[in-house]
Design a protein around this motif. Structure first.
Motif, PDB file in Angstrom:
ATOM      1  N   HIS A   1       7.204   8.752   5.099  1.00 42.40           N
ATOM      2  CA  HIS A   1       7.873   9.949   5.604  1.00 42.40           C
ATOM      3  C   HIS A   1       7.016  11.189   5.414  1.00 42.40           C
ATOM      4  O   HIS A   1       7.288  12.220   6.033  1.00 42.40           O
ATOM      5  CB  HIS A   1       9.224  10.127   4.908  1.00 42.40           C
ATOM      6  N   ARG A   2       5.993  11.108   4.577  1.00 43.22           N
ATOM      7  CA  ARG A   2       5.087  12.241   4.398  1.00 43.22           C
ATOM      8  C   ARG A   2       3.780  12.051   5.176  1.00 43.22           C
ATOM      9  O   ARG A   2       2.871  12.885   5.081  1.00 43.22           O
ATOM     10  CB  ARG A   2       4.776  12.435   2.915  1.00 43.22           C
ATOM     11  N   ASN A   3       3.683  10.971   5.929  1.00 44.62           N
ATOM     12  CA  ASN A   3       2.474  10.668   6.704  1.00 44.62           C
ATOM     13  C   ASN A   3       2.888  10.101   8.059  1.00 44.62           C
ATOM     14  O   ASN A   3       2.557   8.974   8.412  1.00 44.62           O
ATOM     15  CB  ASN A   3       1.596   9.676   5.940  1.00 44.62           C
ATOM     16  N   THR A   4       3.607  10.931   8.805  1.00 34.46           N
ATOM     17  CA  THR A   4       4.241  10.461  10.032  1.00 34.46           C
ATOM     18  C   THR A   4       3.230   9.917  11.031  1.00 34.46           C
ATOM     19  O   THR A   4       3.468   8.887  11.673  1.00 34.46           O
ATOM     20  CB  THR A   4       5.047  11.600  10.669  1.00 34.46           C
ATOM     21  N   ALA A   5       2.115  10.604  11.210  1.00 32.92           N
ATOM     22  CA  ALA A   5       1.136  10.160  12.204  1.00 32.92           C
ATOM     23  C   ALA A   5       0.626   8.761  11.876  1.00 32.92           C
ATOM     24  O   ALA A   5       0.477   7.910  12.771  1.00 32.92           O
ATOM     25  CB  ALA A   5      -0.015  11.155  12.287  1.00 32.92           C
ATOM     26  N   ALA A   6       0.359   8.499  10.592  1.00 33.12           N
ATOM     27  CA  ALA A   6      -0.136   7.179  10.192  1.00 33.12           C
ATOM     28  C   ALA A   6       0.936   6.115  10.403  1.00 33.12           C
ATOM     29  O   ALA A   6       0.641   4.987  10.843  1.00 33.12           O
ATOM     30  CB  ALA A   6      -0.585   7.209   8.729  1.00 33.12           C
ATOM     31  N   VAL A   7       2.203   6.451  10.112  1.00 38.71           N
ATOM     32  CA  VAL A   7       3.286   5.485  10.324  1.00 38.71           C
ATOM     33  C   VAL A   7       3.426   5.157  11.802  1.00 38.71           C
ATOM     34  O   VAL A   7       3.585   3.988  12.183  1.00 38.71           O
ATOM     35  CB  VAL A   7       4.610   6.044   9.775  1.00 38.71           C
ATOM     36  N   GLU A   8       3.350   6.183  12.646  1.00 43.46           N
ATOM     37  CA  GLU A   8       3.484   5.947  14.078  1.00 43.46           C
ATOM     38  C   GLU A   8       2.339   5.085  14.606  1.00 43.46           C
ATOM     39  O   GLU A   8       2.542   4.237  15.484  1.00 43.46           O
ATOM     40  CB  GLU A   8       3.546   7.289  14.813  1.00 43.46           C
ATOM     41  N   ARG A   9       1.143   5.305  14.073  1.00 38.73           N
ATOM     42  CA  ARG A   9       0.016   4.456  14.479  1.00 38.73           C
ATOM     43  C   ARG A   9       0.268   3.005  14.089  1.00 38.73           C
ATOM     44  O   ARG A   9      -0.018   2.078  14.866  1.00 38.73           O
ATOM     45  CB  ARG A   9      -1.273   4.967  13.833  1.00 38.73           C
ATOM     46  N   LEU A  10       0.834   2.802  12.888  1.00 35.18           N
ATOM     47  CA  LEU A  10       1.109   1.438  12.433  1.00 35.18           C
ATOM     48  C   LEU A  10       2.200   0.797  13.284  1.00 35.18           C
ATOM     49  O   LEU A  10       2.100  -0.369  13.668  1.00 35.18           O
ATOM     50  CB  LEU A  10       1.515   1.465  10.959  1.00 35.18           C
TER      51      LEU A  10
ATOM     52  N   GLY B   1     -14.938   9.765   9.515  1.00 35.63           N
ATOM     53  CA  GLY B   1     -14.368  10.499  10.637  1.00 35.63           C
ATOM     54  C   GLY B   1     -13.323  11.499  10.173  1.00 35.63           C
ATOM     55  O   GLY B   1     -12.938  11.540   8.992  1.00 35.63           O
ATOM     56  N   PRO B   2     -12.816  12.317  11.077  1.00 33.46           N
ATOM     57  CA  PRO B   2     -11.882  13.382  10.688  1.00 33.46           C
ATOM     58  C   PRO B   2     -10.482  12.841  10.408  1.00 33.46           C
ATOM     59  O   PRO B   2     -10.105  11.773  10.874  1.00 33.46           O
ATOM     60  CB  PRO B   2     -11.866  14.284  11.936  1.00 33.46           C
ATOM     61  N   GLY B   3      -9.743  13.611   9.614  1.00 37.37           N
ATOM     62  CA  GLY B   3      -8.325  13.340   9.450  1.00 37.37           C
ATOM     63  C   GLY B   3      -7.919  12.536   8.250  1.00 37.37           C
ATOM     64  O   GLY B   3      -6.750  12.159   8.140  1.00 37.37           O
TER      65      GLY B   3
ATOM     66  N   PHE C   1       0.839  -1.200   0.000  1.00 39.42           N
ATOM     67  CA  PHE C   1       0.000   0.000   0.000  1.00 39.42           C
ATOM     68  C   PHE C   1       0.873   1.248   0.000  1.00 39.42           C
ATOM     69  O   PHE C   1       2.086   1.204   0.232  1.00 39.42           O
ATOM     70  CB  PHE C   1      -0.941   0.020   1.208  1.00 39.42           C
ATOM     71  N   ASP C   2       0.206   2.386  -0.255  1.00 37.35           N
ATOM     72  CA  ASP C   2       0.844   3.705  -0.285  1.00 37.35           C
ATOM     73  C   ASP C   2       0.173   4.572   0.769  1.00 37.35           C
ATOM     74  O   ASP C   2      -1.042   4.750   0.753  1.00 37.35           O
ATOM     75  CB  ASP C   2       0.675   4.316  -1.681  1.00 37.35           C
ATOM     76  N   PHE C   3       0.970   5.135   1.698  1.00 30.65           N
ATOM     77  CA  PHE C   3       0.392   5.993   2.729  1.00 30.65           C
ATOM     78  C   PHE C   3      -0.275   7.234   2.131  1.00 30.65           C
ATOM     79  O   PHE C   3      -1.160   7.819   2.757  1.00 30.65           O
ATOM     80  CB  PHE C   3       1.466   6.421   3.729  1.00 30.65           C
ATOM     81  N   ASN C   4       0.153   7.663   0.935  1.00 27.39           N
ATOM     82  CA  ASN C   4      -0.488   8.815   0.302  1.00 27.39           C
ATOM     83  C   ASN C   4      -1.927   8.520  -0.095  1.00 27.39           C
ATOM     84  O   ASN C   4      -2.717   9.439  -0.312  1.00 27.39           O
ATOM     85  CB  ASN C   4       0.298   9.247  -0.938  1.00 27.39           C
ATOM     86  N   SER C   5      -2.264   7.238  -0.230  1.00 32.91           N
ATOM     87  CA  SER C   5      -3.656   6.865  -0.513  1.00 32.91           C
ATOM     88  C   SER C   5      -4.478   6.815   0.765  1.00 32.91           C
ATOM     89  O   SER C   5      -5.606   6.298   0.748  1.00 32.91           O
ATOM     90  CB  SER C   5      -3.692   5.504  -1.228  1.00 32.91           C
ATOM     91  N   THR C   6      -3.932   7.326   1.818  1.00 32.95           N
ATOM     92  CA  THR C   6      -4.446   7.460   3.177  1.00 32.95           C
ATOM     93  C   THR C   6      -4.434   6.130   3.931  1.00 32.95           C
ATOM     94  O   THR C   6      -5.014   5.136   3.488  1.00 32.95           O
ATOM     95  CB  THR C   6      -5.860   8.071   3.254  1.00 32.95           C
ATOM     96  N   GLY C   7      -3.732   6.171   5.051  1.00 34.90           N
ATOM     97  CA  GLY C   7      -3.694   5.011   5.915  1.00 34.90           C
ATOM     98  C   GLY C   7      -5.070   4.616   6.400  1.00 34.90           C
ATOM     99  O   GLY C   7      -5.363   3.426   6.592  1.00 34.90           O
ATOM    100  N   GLY C   8      -5.954   5.611   6.607  1.00 42.62           N
ATOM    101  CA  GLY C   8      -7.299   5.306   7.076  1.00 42.62           C
ATOM    102  C   GLY C   8      -8.057   4.416   6.134  1.00 42.62           C
ATOM    103  O   GLY C   8      -8.792   3.513   6.556  1.00 42.62           O
TER     104      GLY C   8
ATOM    105  N   ASP D   1     -18.020  12.945   7.226  1.00 40.82           N
ATOM    106  CA  ASP D   1     -19.346  12.316   7.305  1.00 40.82           C
ATOM    107  C   ASP D   1     -19.583  11.304   6.183  1.00 40.82           C
ATOM    108  O   ASP D   1     -20.688  10.789   6.022  1.00 40.82           O
ATOM    109  CB  ASP D   1     -20.443  13.381   7.288  1.00 40.82           C
ATOM    110  N   GLY D   2     -18.540  11.044   5.372  1.00 37.70           N
ATOM    111  CA  GLY D   2     -18.649   9.978   4.378  1.00 37.70           C
ATOM    112  C   GLY D   2     -18.676   8.616   5.063  1.00 37.70           C
ATOM    113  O   GLY D   2     -18.413   8.478   6.256  1.00 37.70           O
TER     114      GLY D   2
END
Length: 776
Positions: A582-591, A674-676, A544-551, A683-684
């Protein structure tokens, strides 16, 4: 000079030289045997005095001017002086020395840095000025041999600070914490308007006359003219000191400075300085495409190359709109212009050009040679059948891969093609290191396939008018949620039809689209039979690609399902192959928190070559994608064509080619985004896969490898049969052919309008013509 232990110095611009001479004379009078250096920041010999390369100096004066330039050169001067002296003392140019302070300066030999406290007690809250001090320390800095690390840091920060803007920090703010220093609380040091309410001017060792002007001798400082806490009328001693200082300094004449204008006489404006500063810093950014440093204006060419750089467009969007680099920066810096001309490269371009040519030139913010010009007329297309493919053709992201896949099918269909690479709009956010296609060339055909999503369609249309003006435009869009939100609808205005990679995406977009939306049968290329490499235990993979959103990709869901499936079991392994972490630090830290040091789980955070990726698939027993939604699901399809059984969320586009025969569909419940997770609205709605069911599927793969291999073989057979390249090739020939015919019909000249008299004459002549045919 080399035998002296002490040197004091100041840095000024030419218009402040008289004040510096007063400082130098008063310092020497009280410190016999000390040296004093006055550096004129915009003088004639600065590079040599600072040990600077002349080119570096010219770059600095292109970016910085006035007090800003003084601040940039101060640490450089101190650094140079400390190569020859034991202690270098920096004083502000508006200081006059009244008593020696060598005892304080000498402390720098042992302490590295010595500073003077600006206040001995907090300022009273009495509504008088100043309400705050300009810094914790002020007016004085003594530096010893151990000060070099601080001076290096200060020099770097000062150079990088945005030029000619109100500063949010002063050099003393860099001191606390990282650098050892000694604070001297001497009431005779650093005396100025900010602390004279608590100090005695007659007992000062030196006074900083900052803001004092002989033209207004009734004010201690012009910085506190409305409600001054210290009034000269109330302090005769201070008034006499000010009068004497003013007489020695004389009337200050503000000068333009040596580097205030270009060699042709054009002012070197703040916008020019900001542009050059930004470009200079971009050349030093890590992990970015190399960018060439633009020429400074003070070279042997008389500034012609610098002017040409300012007058050229900064990117394809500006080129298409006739925008110059400098005009774009002026617009960016002016809120009023943004309000009047919200689209200066598009529909507002004529009005903005008019403002630049009149008001911009009159205000001095734009020289005539930097005024935008009307964009060139786009090249007319040829009538031959073919297609221009525009998009992120060199980018390592899903849209780029889909575009390259369709390009291969166009070539296979024998359809002539011109490729137009768009990189600027994603520069810095996505790696664009792939080779450009061989078909790159002028977009000469009447049909253009824009392989970017709705939110980038306008950018592509504005950037590449030769590929879009007068063409039949097809948008290749993907969308991953059931509803296509209103903020994505702007792209509809720029396309004649839309292709999507799945029926799921087609339904979402077609519900709102004023143009036809069609589903292109996406081919899944066959890499050939994959020979599984034997390995210990069972191996699972998710790419996967974090730019495609970790969520949306939900890698932590994969990790949680794996850990639920195999508590304490050592014969299993999970690989998570990710990019752009490296461009999605919060998502990497969650993982990483979800992995929690589990040695069975490997996170590969880098781009892989094709051979490396093939080897990764070959060393895998099952593919897992617990996505919340997909617009197509290319990695799922790629795993299937390699004969891998798949464990995937039973929702969205993957259900169109994946089912129980190919692996283990995972049930889900719907939940809010949800947000983020932009670009998806909070609200999607998307899927929340059942992790217990996913864990059970993983155990099934590990416990029954024969069944897993059976479903993997079925997956390969199914994807090859339903997503064959020949189907895509036939579809492209038909759809692009129809688009070409539609475009040709649009170009056909309108028949001339019929005259009412001619129509009446034809009606009258018809009976005569019939009688003549009967007679003959």
């Amino acid at each position: 000079m080399a035998g002296s232990r002490f040197v004091a110095c100041t840095v000024v611009t030419r218009d402040r030289l008289a004040a510096a001479e007063v400082l130098a004379g008063s310092y020497r009078a009280h410190h016999p045997g000390h040296d004093f250096t006055v550096l004129v920041a915009d003088g004639d010999t600065v590079p040599g005095e600072l040990g600077l390369d002349p080119e570096e100096y010219f770059r600095l004066v292109t970016c910085h001017a006035g007090a800003d330039l003084v601040d940039v050169l101060r640490p450089l001067l101190l650094r140079t002086l400390l190569e020859r002296f034991d202690v270098a003392v920096l004083l502000d140019a508006d200081i006059e020395v009244h008593a020696p302070f060598e005892d304080v300066s000498a402390l720098a030999v042992d302490h590295g840095l010595v500073v003077a406290a600006a206040l001995l007690a907090p300022l009273p809250r009495d509504g008088l000025e100043p309400e705050d001090v300009p810094g914790v320390y002020d007016g004085f800095l003594a530096a010893g041999p151990a000060a070099q690390p601080f001076l290096d840091h200060w020099a770097d920060r000062a150079r990088r600070r945005p030029p000619l803007r109100a500063t949010t920090w002063r050099w003393p703010d860099l001191l606390p914490g990282p650098f050892e220093h000694l604070v001297v609380r001497d009431p005779g040091l650093a005396v100025g308007y900010w602390n004279l309410h608590e100090r005695s001017p007659s007992e000062s060792r030196f006074i900083a006359f900052r803001g004092y002007a002989p033209e207004t001798p009734w004010l201690l400082t012009t910085d506190c003219a409305a409600r001054p806490r210290v009034r000269l009328s109330a302090d005769p001693v201070l008034r006499r000191l000010c009068d004497a200082y003013g007489a020695r300094v004389g009337t200050t004449q503000a000068g333009d400075g040596r580097f205030s204008a270009l060699p042709d006489g054009s002012p070197l404006t703040p916008q020019m300085r900001q542009l050059y500063h930004d470009a200079w810093l971009r050349t030093e950014l890590p992990d970015q495409p190399a960018e060439k440093l633009p020429p400074h204006p003070f070279g042997d060419d008389g500034g012609r190359a610098f002017r040409a750089w300012l007058a050229e467009p900064a990117n394809p969007v500006d080129a298409a709109g006739g925008m110059t680099r400098l005009a774009a920066e002026v617009w960016r810096a002016r809120i009023d212009l943004q309000a009047v001309f919200p689209h200066p490269r598009g529909e507002n371009a004529p009005g903005f050009r008019q403002w630049c040519a009149t008001h911009g030139v009159a205000e001095g913010v734009l020289p005539e040679w930097a005024v935008p010009v009307p964009a060139a007329t786009p090249l007319a297309p040829v009538e031959d059948f073919g297609v221009n493919v525009v998009g992120f053709l060199t980018a390592e992201l899903g849209l780029g891969e889909m575009a390259r896949l369709i390009q291969r099918m166009i070539v296979r269909a024998g359809i002539p093609m011109a490729s137009v690479v768009e990189e600027r709009s994603i520069s810095g956010s996505v790696r664009t290191g792939l080779a450009a296609p061989e078909s790159v060339g002028p977009p000469r055909f009447g049909v253009s396939l824009l392989t970017v999503n709705s939110d980038f369609t306008r950018v592509v249309v504005d950037s590449h008018p030769d590929a879009t003006a007068g063409r039949y435009r097809i948008g290749l869009w993907a969308w991953e949620l059931e509803d296509f939100p209103a903020e994505m609808h702007d792209g509809f205005a720029f396309v004649d039809e839309i292709w999507t990679p799945s029926e799921f995406a087609t339904r979402a977009i077609a519900a709102h689209s004023p143009v036809p939306v069609r589903t292109i049968p996406v081919p899944v290329p066959d890499p050939g039979p994959v020979v599984r490499e034997p390995g210990p235990g069972t191996r699972f993979l998710f790419v996967f690609d974090f730019n495609s959103t970790g969520g949306r990709k939900n890698p932590w869901g994969v990790v949680e399902a794996f850990r639920r499936a195999f508590p304490g079991r050592e014969d299993v392994h999970l690989v998570l192959k990710a990019t752009n972490g490296h461009r999605n630090t919060a998502a990497v830290e969650r993982l990483r928190r979800a992995i929690d040091g589990d040695a069975r789980i490997e996170l590969v955070e880098r781009y892989l070559t094709t051979a490396e990726l093939d080897a990764l698939y070959a060393g895998t027993d099952a593919y897992v994608s617990l996505h919340r939604s997909e617009g197509f699901g290319l990695t799922v399809a790629e795993a299937m064509v390699r004969g891998l059984p798949v464990i995937a969320t039973d929702y969205s586009s993957t259900t169109e080619f994946f089912g129980p025969a190919s692996g283990w569909p995972v049930p889900y419940t719907m939940t809010e985004v949800g947000p983020g997770w932009p670009p998806y609205r909070g609200d999607g709605r998307w899927a929340d896969p059942d992790l217990d069911a996913a864990a059970a599927a993983m155990r099934a793969v590990a416990d029954d490898p024969a069944e897993a291999r059976k479903r993997g073989a079925a997956a390969r057979e199914h994807i090859l049969r339903t997503h064959a390249a020949d189907v895509t090739v036939a579809w492209l020939r038909e759809r692009l052919g129809e688009a070409h015919q539609t475009w040709l019909a649009r170009r056909a000249p309108e028949p001339p309008p019929r005259s009412p008299l001619a129509a009446r004459a034809r009606r009258l002549l018809r009976p005569v013509a019939r009688r003549m045919r009967v007679t003959s």
